[in-house]
Design an enzyme around this catalytic site. Structure first.
Site, short mmCIF file in Angstrom:
data_model
loop_
_atom_site.label_atom_id
_atom_site.label_comp_id
_atom_site.label_asym_id
_atom_site.label_seq_id
_atom_site.Cartn_x
_atom_site.Cartn_y
_atom_site.Cartn_z
N CYS A 24 1.04 -1.08 0.00
CA CYS A 24 0.10 -0.11 -0.04
C CYS A 24 1.03 1.35 0.08
O CYS A 24 1.97 0.97 0.07
CB CYS A 24 -0.87 0.05 1.31
N HIS A 86 3.96 1.87 11.42
CA HIS A 86 2.89 1.64 12.69
C HIS A 86 2.73 2.69 13.77
O HIS A 86 1.62 2.76 14.23
CB HIS A 86 3.05 0.38 13.43
N HIS A 136 -0.63 -5.04 19.44
CA HIS A 136 -0.22 -4.24 18.04
C HIS A 136 0.71 -3.22 18.28
O HIS A 136 0.07 -2.21 18.78
CB HIS A 136 -1.35 -4.35 17.26
N GLU A 138 0.45 -0.60 16.26
CA GLU A 138 -0.34 0.75 16.05
C GLU A 138 -1.16 0.98 17.24
O GLU A 138 -1.31 2.12 17.50
CB GLU A 138 -0.85 0.27 14.70
N THR A 178 -6.24 0.67 12.08
CA THR A 178 -6.39 1.08 10.59
C THR A 178 -6.61 -0.33 9.93
O THR A 178 -6.82 -0.58 8.55
CB THR A 178 -5.64 2.00 9.94
N SER A 237 -1.26 -7.73 11.10
CA SER A 237 -2.85 -7.75 11.27
C SER A 237 -3.54 -7.67 9.89
O SER A 237 -4.64 -8.54 9.87
CB SER A 237 -3.11 -6.34 12.05
N SER A 280 1.90 -5.36 3.33
CA SER A 280 3.31 -5.20 3.51
C SER A 280 4.17 -6.19 2.86
O SER A 280 5.31 -6.38 2.64
CB SER A 280 3.60 -5.62 5.03
#
Length: 322
Positions: A24, A86, A136, A138, A178, A237, A280
């Protein structure tokens, strides 16, 4: 896409390849920041935490001169450090500044947007119910944007049903990680909104466009495929969510980091196989998997396009010309 020529004795396999898939804009930006930092500052450049959750990417950056660490105190005073895509708690850049370290923030702009929303909700006096997965990076980074006790983690519908907000009379809001399942998050949000009709929802969708697009592409394939391979890391994730989405929509699914992880016994009896990659995972790993399948089966490739992504994020100004 081209299809392989039929080879006597090899079983045919229809391969439905999701599009969009793989990198992304946030991941691409983070990797470029590390590469540009190496070009500008020389080696080594330190990176706090994995820049993105992909071993192939991390090993490639190590080969170019990046050193990955978990804590800031592992970074020498005279070397630059990059913060991962993250996001990090506020205290991390503060400590870097106190040490006069050169630091570059590779946090995905869509994660930074959630950070800003969290700050605004706290400034407005609201408690935040944060939908995400404990531990996580993030989630840790987002919790680190606000004072302790002002945000509660909600991981499931059950958590949302059991959530008891602070009894201080302040309002409520909710935000989300996200990289969650679009469907699961909607279910959790619905419970919060049913129980707390005045709860303030995010302005716009917190789940990023890439996560949503990749899940939609998997849904478009899962109804046709008997099985699905998802290329991604076990700590990614968004990749784990793709496995869940495929299974929910009727295809058994397997997470693989690269071609060597494929269980061909698991593919016994599969005539139509779906293939996607988490945000990723680079395209080179997709082609590696396709080549491994083509070495055993007569593969006919079909790309299933559900969206075209044109999003791009700017680099930090001081790296534009690096």
């Amino acid at each position: 896409m081209s299809s392989a020529a039929t080879t006597p004795g090899r079983r045919p396999l229809t391969l439905l390849i999701a599009a969009p898939r793989g990198f992304c804009a946030g991941v691409d930006r983070a990797i470029t920041i590390v590469e540009r930092a190496i070009a500008k500052y020389g080696v080594p450049v330190y990176v706090r935490h994995e820049i993105v959750h992909n071993k192939y990417v991390v090993e490639g950056l190590k080969a170019k001169g990046a050193i990955f660490v978990e804590e800031l105190d592992e970074v020498p005073d005279d070397r630059p450090v990059v913060f991962s895509a993250h996001g990090v708690p506020k205290v991390v850049p503060q400590r870097a500044a106190e040490r006069s370290l050169t630091f570059l923030d590779a946090t995905c702009p869509l994660v930074s947007k959630v950070h800003r929303q969290a700050e605004r909700q706290i400034e407005a006096g609201r408690h935040i119910a944060f939908i995400g997965h404990k531990g996580h990076p993030e989630v840790i980074g987002t919790f680190g944007q606000v004072p302790p006790g002002t945000m509660t983690l909600i991981e499931s519908v059950e958590d949302a049903e059991a959530f008891i907000p602070p009894s201080d009379g302040n309002g409520l809001s909710f935000l989300t990680q996200t990289t969650l399942s679009v469907d699961d998050t909607a279910d959790i949000a619905a419970v919060l909104q049913r129980r707390f009709p005045d709860i303030v929802a995010p302005k716009g969708e917190d789940i990023c466009y890439a996560t949503s697009n990749r899940q939609a592409a998997v849904k478009a394939i899962a109804g046709r495929a008997q099985a699905m391979l998802v290329i991604g890391a076990p700590n990614s994730s968004n990749s784990l969510r793709l496995v869940e989405v495929a299974e929910r929509d009727g295809a058994r699914a397997m997470l693989v980091q690269r071609a060597a992880d494929i269980s061909f016994e698991w593919l016994e009896g599969v005539d139509v196989l779906g293939l996607t990659a988490g945000a990723s995972a680079p395209e080179i790993l997709v082609r590696e998997v396709v080549d491994a399948l083509a070495a055993r089966f007569d593969v006919v490739e079909e790309e299933i396009m559900t969206a075209v992504e044109t999003v791009a994020f700017k680099l930090p100004r001081d790296l534009d010309a690096a």
